[in-house]
Design a protein around this motif. Structure first.
Motif, PDB file in Angstrom:
ATOM      1  N   ALA A 140     -10.499   8.402  -1.159  1.00 29.41           N
ATOM      2  CA  ALA A 140     -11.317   8.591  -2.357  1.00 29.41           C
ATOM      3  C   ALA A 140     -11.545  10.071  -2.634  1.00 29.41           C
ATOM      4  N   PHE A 141     -11.767  10.851  -1.611  1.00 31.87           N
ATOM      5  CA  PHE A 141     -11.956  12.291  -1.786  1.00 31.87           C
ATOM      6  C   PHE A 141     -10.701  12.919  -2.381  1.00 31.87           C
ATOM      7  N   MET A 142      -9.536  12.573  -1.827  1.00 25.77           N
ATOM      8  CA  MET A 142      -8.278  13.147  -2.305  1.00 25.77           C
ATOM      9  C   MET A 142      -7.989  12.737  -3.741  1.00 25.77           C
ATOM     10  N   VAL A 143      -8.092  11.458  -4.062  1.00 27.23           N
ATOM     11  CA  VAL A 143      -7.717  11.012  -5.405  1.00 27.23           C
ATOM     12  C   VAL A 143      -8.701  11.510  -6.459  1.00 27.23           C
ATOM     13  N   HIS A 144      -9.943  11.709  -6.072  1.00 25.76           N
ATOM     14  CA  HIS A 144     -10.908  12.274  -7.003  1.00 25.76           C
ATOM     15  C   HIS A 144     -10.499  13.709  -7.371  1.00 25.76           C
ATOM     16  N   ARG A 145     -10.077  14.463  -6.379  1.00 27.13           N
ATOM     17  CA  ARG A 145      -9.610  15.840  -6.639  1.00 27.13           C
ATOM     18  C   ARG A 145      -8.350  15.843  -7.489  1.00 27.13           C
ATOM     19  N   ASP A 175      -7.683  13.541  -9.665  1.00 25.34           N
ATOM     20  CA  ASP A 175      -8.023  12.810 -10.887  1.00 25.34           C
ATOM     21  C   ASP A 175      -6.973  11.740 -11.190  1.00 25.34           C
ATOM     22  N   HIS A 176      -6.609  11.018 -10.135  1.00 25.94           N
ATOM     23  CA  HIS A 176      -5.594   9.968 -10.260  1.00 25.94           C
ATOM     24  C   HIS A 176      -5.985   8.850  -9.298  1.00 25.94           C
ATOM     25  N   HIS A 177      -6.595   7.814  -9.821  1.00 26.45           N
ATOM     26  CA  HIS A 177      -7.276   6.821  -8.999  1.00 26.45           C
ATOM     27  C   HIS A 177      -6.464   5.536  -8.859  1.00 26.45           C
ATOM     28  N   PRO A 178      -6.199   5.110  -7.621  1.00 25.48           N
ATOM     29  CA  PRO A 178      -5.443   3.878  -7.395  1.00 25.48           C
ATOM     30  C   PRO A 178      -6.337   2.650  -7.457  1.00 25.48           C
ATOM     31  N   ASP A 179      -5.703   1.509  -7.529  1.00 23.48           N
ATOM     32  CA  ASP A 179      -6.392   0.248  -7.297  1.00 23.48           C
ATOM     33  C   ASP A 179      -6.366   0.013  -5.800  1.00 23.48           C
ATOM     34  N   LEU A 180      -7.477  -0.446  -5.252  1.00 20.95           N
ATOM     35  CA  LEU A 180      -7.583  -0.704  -3.814  1.00 20.95           C
ATOM     36  C   LEU A 180      -8.012  -2.139  -3.577  1.00 20.95           C
ATOM     37  N   VAL A 181      -7.428  -2.748  -2.561  1.00 24.79           N
ATOM     38  CA  VAL A 181      -7.892  -4.034  -2.051  1.00 24.79           C
ATOM     39  C   VAL A 181      -8.215  -3.786  -0.586  1.00 24.79           C
ATOM     40  N   VAL A 182      -9.496  -3.912  -0.247  1.00 29.28           N
ATOM     41  CA  VAL A 182      -9.972  -3.551   1.087  1.00 29.28           C
ATOM     42  C   VAL A 182     -10.380  -4.804   1.843  1.00 29.28           C
ATOM     43  N   CYS A 221       0.594  11.376  -5.103  1.00 29.09           N
ATOM     44  CA  CYS A 221      -0.616  10.817  -4.493  1.00 29.09           C
ATOM     45  C   CYS A 221      -0.281   9.862  -3.349  1.00 29.09           C
ATOM     46  N   ALA A 222       0.796   9.104  -3.476  1.00 28.12           N
ATOM     47  CA  ALA A 222       1.214   8.210  -2.388  1.00 28.12           C
ATOM     48  C   ALA A 222       1.581   9.024  -1.146  1.00 28.12           C
ATOM     49  N   ALA A 223       2.290  10.130  -1.333  1.00 28.32           N
ATOM     50  CA  ALA A 223       2.646  10.984  -0.196  1.00 28.32           C
ATOM     51  C   ALA A 223       1.398  11.584   0.438  1.00 28.32           C
ATOM     52  N   LYS A 224       0.429  11.953  -0.370  1.00 28.29           N
ATOM     53  CA  LYS A 224      -0.823  12.489   0.168  1.00 28.29           C
ATOM     54  C   LYS A 224      -1.609  11.410   0.908  1.00 28.29           C
ATOM     55  N   ALA A 225      -1.587  10.175   0.421  1.00 29.82           N
ATOM     56  CA  ALA A 225      -2.240   9.064   1.123  1.00 29.82           C
ATOM     57  C   ALA A 225      -1.583   8.845   2.475  1.00 29.82           C
ATOM     58  N   ASP A 226      -0.248   8.893   2.519  1.00 30.19           N
ATOM     59  CA  ASP A 226       0.467   8.768   3.795  1.00 30.19           C
ATOM     60  C   ASP A 226       0.090   9.897   4.742  1.00 30.19           C
ATOM     61  N   ALA A 227      -0.068  11.115   4.211  1.00 30.63           N
ATOM     62  CA  ALA A 227      -0.427  12.256   5.057  1.00 30.63           C
ATOM     63  C   ALA A 227      -1.816  12.066   5.662  1.00 30.63           C
TER      64      ALA A 227
END
Length: 98
Positions: free
Chosen positions: A43-48, A50-57, A81-87
């Motif tokens: 959430a911190f990364m995607v907010h920075r 400004d590209h927000h995914p759909d999440l199922v938690v 953003c996907a690469a950053k999520a993987d990181a």
């Protein structure tokens, strides 16, 4: 992005799949605490970005789906953003949790 361009980008992100006009991946964790810690870091990364995914938690998993509404499909920003999520995942949990 064309299907060919998406396929090329997905080669660099082998855990990600194209589903219903979005790229998605499910991350797996030991427990709910780890799942929520990842969600908060994401959430911190995607907010920075400004590209927000759909999440199922769930208890020990989080499905992340990126698409770009303004292009009604997948864009280069989704892959960034996907690469950053993987990181984030690899830094915190290593490839063992994949």
């Amino acid at each position: 992005m064309s299907e060919a361009a998406i396929g090329t980008q997905l080669q660099a992100l082998p855990e990600w799949r194209l589903n219903d006009g979005a790229i998605s991946r499910t991350y797996r964790f030991a427990d709910y605490y780890e799942t929520l810690a990842f969600v908060n870091a994401l959430a911190f990364m995607v907010h920075r970005e400004d590209h927000h995914p759909d999440l199922v938690v769930g208890y020990n998993r989080c499905e992340v789906r990126f698409s770009t509404h303004s292009v009604t499909g997948v864009s280069e920003n989704d892959f960034i953003c996907a690469a950053k999520a993987d990181a984030i995942f690899d830094h915190c949990y290593g490839a063992a949790g994949a």
